[in-house]
Design an enzyme around this catalytic site. Structure first.
Site, PDB file in Angstrom:
ATOM      1  N   ASP A 461       0.955  -1.410   0.103  1.00 27.44           N
ATOM      2  CA  ASP A 461       0.020   0.134   0.033  1.00 27.44           C
ATOM      3  C   ASP A 461       0.645   1.368  -0.108  1.00 27.44           C
ATOM      4  OD1 ASP A 461      -1.422   1.976   0.659  1.00 27.44           O
ATOM      5  OD2 ASP A 461      -2.912   0.084   1.168  1.00 27.44           O
ATOM      6  N   GLU A 464       1.340   4.955   4.051  1.00 29.47           N
ATOM      7  CA  GLU A 464       2.532   4.313   4.906  1.00 29.47           C
ATOM      8  C   GLU A 464       1.403   4.516   6.954  1.00 29.47           C
ATOM      9  OE1 GLU A 464       6.914   6.399   7.022  1.00 29.47           O
ATOM     10  OE2 GLU A 464       5.352   8.066   6.581  1.00 29.47           O
ATOM     11  N   LYS A 559     -20.806  -0.924  -9.323  1.00 28.06           N
ATOM     12  CA  LYS A 559     -20.906   0.369 -10.187  1.00 28.06           C
ATOM     13  C   LYS A 559     -19.946   0.368 -11.536  1.00 28.06           C
ATOM     14  CE  LYS A 559     -20.694   3.104  -5.927  1.00 28.06           C
ATOM     15  NZ  LYS A 559     -20.882   2.384  -5.011  1.00 28.06           N
ATOM     16  N   VAL A 598     -20.218  -1.280   1.801  1.00 25.08           N
ATOM     17  CA  VAL A 598     -19.722  -1.213   2.190  1.00 25.08           C
ATOM     18  C   VAL A 598     -19.349  -0.719   3.877  1.00 25.08           C
ATOM     19  CG1 VAL A 598     -17.708  -3.788   2.184  1.00 25.08           C
ATOM     20  CG2 VAL A 598     -17.115  -1.180   2.068  1.00 25.08           C
ATOM     21  N   LEU A 599     -20.110  -1.261   5.031  1.00 24.69           N
ATOM     22  CA  LEU A 599     -19.998  -0.649   6.326  1.00 24.69           C
ATOM     23  C   LEU A 599     -18.964   0.570   6.589  1.00 24.69           C
ATOM     24  CD1 LEU A 599     -23.005  -1.521   8.100  1.00 24.69           C
ATOM     25  CD2 LEU A 599     -22.988   0.711   6.568  1.00 24.69           C
ATOM     26  N   SER A 601     -16.650   2.103   5.686  1.00 24.77           N
ATOM     27  CA  SER A 601     -15.716   2.093   4.575  1.00 24.77           C
ATOM     28  C   SER A 601     -14.806   4.047   4.526  1.00 24.77           C
ATOM     29  CB  SER A 601     -15.813   1.599   3.228  1.00 24.77           C
ATOM     30  OG  SER A 601     -16.545   2.007   2.623  1.00 24.77           O
TER      31      SER A 601
END
Length: 738
Positions: A461, A464, A559, A598-599, A601
């Protein structure tokens, strides 16, 4: 009496009434000291008033058990003699209030006048008569204005100041105990026709203070302190039973009955005082220390919960009954508590029974129940839930499992058994690369894999701080046999960085969660959406092919179906890219998993709504009719990993999202579970649809082609198409996104 230079001596300050009066004086900022009978000479010289509570009652707590007859004389008579001998030396004392007892009268058919002939029926009453005689003699000898206040039955509980003390329960204690958590349905009393005069503790405190203040009356007066109203024991039981809403039977221990009522005319005349609290108000006030609870669901969980409350002897909870939609249960008793009505009856029951908290014992039946209950509750009534049906199966239904309602309860579906063990076994010995591993979905994928038997979990990712925080949390878990954790800062758009990771590790599975997901923001940054969601995915797929990685799972979105946004188009192109690589690599398993919102997020409506509600600002909604599909992050991720297990090469799998949720309804219920009223405490503002948004999302291109998989809640939306079909659709999506 003037406050200046005033100081009150309280004897028996560790007892029930004495301790209560000390607290009463503290509130009024009246200086006082407590008498220590072990050091009777240690009384300040500036004492101006004395309130004498000291002594033993039939309800006094002792380490040896109930008070014996000889102790009454020692405590009530001999100790009083010692006190009065010390008080003789204190010439500044101007007022003495002695706390007597209705037991000095015994019992009789009519209200007792202060001039009634004393006929105590027990040793305690006799000792109080002797104590009162000592006080009267002292008052006359030293010309100190003195009142003996004969207190009738107190609404309340004597306090146990030390552990290990025992004593006979008061009338109130006995009834509270029998109607409390230990309720069996049988109430044991003496005689239903016994009559008692009950007076509230606060009223008694006011009477004692009035006795210190009054200038009326002679040098010595006996004054009755009671309500002047007689209540039969049978009526008392009815009041208790009505307020706690329990059905019972009465067992009498005596056929004879007694009567004790005060004539309170003298208290009104000399003290300007009368009791103002009725018995029902007093009982209700004492019950006010308990949370008045109504349980939704009279099934297994509700019954187990009531039994646990009884077992734990919870003194802070008063269960008033159940509501349940089962017609067969209406009016029935469940573990001693009545089913009062259906869920739709909640508003009336809450008002009638003064309910403070509703506990949903059956949240696992779905969001419909939780939403229905939430919509019916007044603002002041809180709601709590049991977490799941699994707690019932495990037999772990107790108040440690009860929690505040969570936003996920508003959108949740019936709980299914999570196949975590199946995921763990399939992951055994494998090395996973999770792209976007610090994001909302990616971090949960890492957590669930960290709970599996995987060999290694690699996190990639560009965030950091997110990686650092997750590593700190996971490495704090000290369990043995956890997978090796490796973390890399990098971007999937940087092909060389991704290749460097794959060179250093023999990766078996790539779970590709890295993406830009915010629809309106990506409308303004379309090139960046394309570079990350499409070209970044292509980088990872190219390298997966180059380094012979067996499995690739793309985390996709609803989507991507008939996309109206740049974000949706870029994700649809990523889906098609996965299918293209699947065709080129028939021996691999390259697949995509598509699901809705999703809840909680980052960027989702929940954290935005919560932030607005907590700031008491307007909750903003783009369209009154807008709907979205929701599921919790842990549920979505567990289904993504199960999809990886069952997927075939080139498939696009779809998670069962349940029914779409209307965003306006979700916002309204979210406001309500915070104890606020929508449109009154928190405004709701319609701001208009943003660029790229749809009013309703779609989950699949062709519902007729949707097939069930071998795992519940996972569907097969698309199989691997021909090369020509993939190429044609990629061109069509590209044209729509330009």
């Amino acid at each position: 009496m003037e406050m200046k230079g005033r100081r009150v001596l309280i004897t028996g300050g560790n007892g029930f009434l004495g301790g209560a009066f000390a607290a009463f004086l503290r509130k009024k900022a009246v200086p006082y000291v407590l008498y220590d009978r072990k050091d009777p000479e240690d009384i300040p010289s500036d004492i101006t008033e004395v309130v004498h509570f000291a002594g033993l009652t039939p309800y006094s707590k002792t380490k040896k058990g109930t008070v014996h007859d000889d102790l009454y004389h020692a405590a009530n008579v001999e100790e009083t003699k010692k006190l009065l001998k010390v008080l003789e030396k204190h010439t500044a004392i101007k007022r003495l209030v002695h706390i007597g007892s209705a037991a000095e009268y015994g019992v009789g058919p009519k209200p007792f006048l202060e001039t009634s002939r004393e006929k105590p029926v027990n040793v305690y009453g006799q000792s109080k008569v002797a104590q009162t005689a000592l006080i009267k003699e002292f008052a006359k000898k030293h010309r100190i204005k003195t009142q003996t206040l004969r207190i009738f039955n107190v609404m309340g509980f004597p306090k146990q100041s030390s552990p290990g003390l025992t004593g006979r329960p008061t009338l109130f204690e006995a009834l509270f105990e029998q109607f409390g958590p230990a309720f069996t349905g049988e109430i044991k009393i003496g005689s239903k026709r016994d009559v008692r005069d009950l007076v509230a503790l606060e009223d008694i405190m006011q009477a004692i203070f009035a006795a210190l203040e009054t200038k009326k009356g002679g040098r010595y007066e006996i004054i009755n302190i009671g309500s002047g109203r007689g209540t039969t024991l049978g009526d008392m039981v009815k009041i208790f039973g009505s307020l706690v809403n329990k059905e019972y039977t009465i067992t009498e221990g005596s056929k004879t009955f007694t009567c004790s009522i005060a004539n309170v005319a003298k208290a009104k005349r000399l003290l300007g005082w009368e009791a103002t609290t009725t018995l029902e108000e007093g009982v209700r006030a004492l019950l006010g220390n308990k949370k008045r609870v109504l349980i939704v669901g009279a099934g297994v969980a509700g019954e187990m919960l009531v039994k646990e409350i009884k077992k734990e002897n919870r003194t802070d909870i008063l269960v008033l009954g159940f509501v349940d939609d089962d017609k067969k249960k209406q009016g029935k008793l469940i573990s001693g508590f009545k089913v009062l009505g259906t869920v739709n009856d909640l508003p009336d029951i809450i008002e009638e029974k003064s309910i403070e908290q509703v506990l949903v014992s059956t949240p696992s039946i779905g969001k419909e129940m939780v939403n229905q209950v939430t919509s019916l509750l007044p603002v002041h009534v809180s709601i709590k839930v049991l977490p799941s049906v699994s707690s019932i199966i495990l037999g772990k239904v107790d108040f440690s499992y009860v929690r505040d309602i969570d936003p996920s309860d508003l959108v949740g579906r019936p709980l299914i058994k999570t196949e975590q063990e199946r995921i763990s076994q399939k992951a055994k010995g494998k090395t996973f690369l999770v792209t976007g591993g610090a994001g909302s979905i990616g971090s949960e994928i890492v957590r669930q894999l960290y709970d599996s038997k995987a060999k290694c979990v690699i996190i990639l990712d560009s965030w950091e701080e997110g990686i650092f925080n997750m590593l700190e949390a996971l490495r704090a878990i000290k369990d043995a046999d956890r997978p090796l954790l490796k973390a890399y800062i990098g971007n999937i758009r940087d092909r060389e960085r991704v290749e460097e990771i794959l060179k250093n590790h023999r990766v078996d599975v790539i779970v590709h969660a890295a993406a830009y997901k915010h629809v309106p923001l990506m409308e303004e940054n379309s090139d960046e959406a394309y570079k990350t969601n499409y070209l970044g995915t292509k980088n990872v797929l190219d390298l997966a092919q180059k380094y012979d990685i067996a499995d690739f799972v793309l985390v996709s979105t609803d989507k991507a179906v008939n996309p109206s946004s740049v974000m949706g188009s870029s994700k649809r192109k990523a889906e098609l890219l996965v299918q293209e690589f699947a065709q080129k690599n028939p021996g691999k398993r390259f697949c995509a998993v598509r699901f809705g919102n999703v809840l909680n997020s980052s960027g989702s409506v929940l954290p935005i709504f919560l932030r607005q509600i907590r700031a008491h600002s307007a909750v903003t909604i783009t369209h009154a009719d807008m709907t979205r599909y929701f599921m919790s992050i842990p549920e979505a991720v567990s289904l993504v990993l199960l999809s990886w297990i069952i997927a075939k090469n080139g498939q696009i799998l779809l998670l069962d999202m349940g029914e779409p949720i209307k965003i306006l309804d979700f916002a309204i219920n979210l406001i309500r579970i915070h104890g606020l009223e929508p449109y009154i405490d928190i405004p709701i503002t319609i701001t208009g649809i943003r660029p790229g948004e749809k009013i309703h999302e779609e989950l699949t291109y062709d519902k007729n082609k949707l097939r069930k998989s071998i795992v519940p809640r996972i569907y097969i939306a698309e199989e691997i198409p021909t090369v020509s079909k993939v190429s044609k659709e990629r061109m069509r999506v590209k044209e729509k996104s330009i």
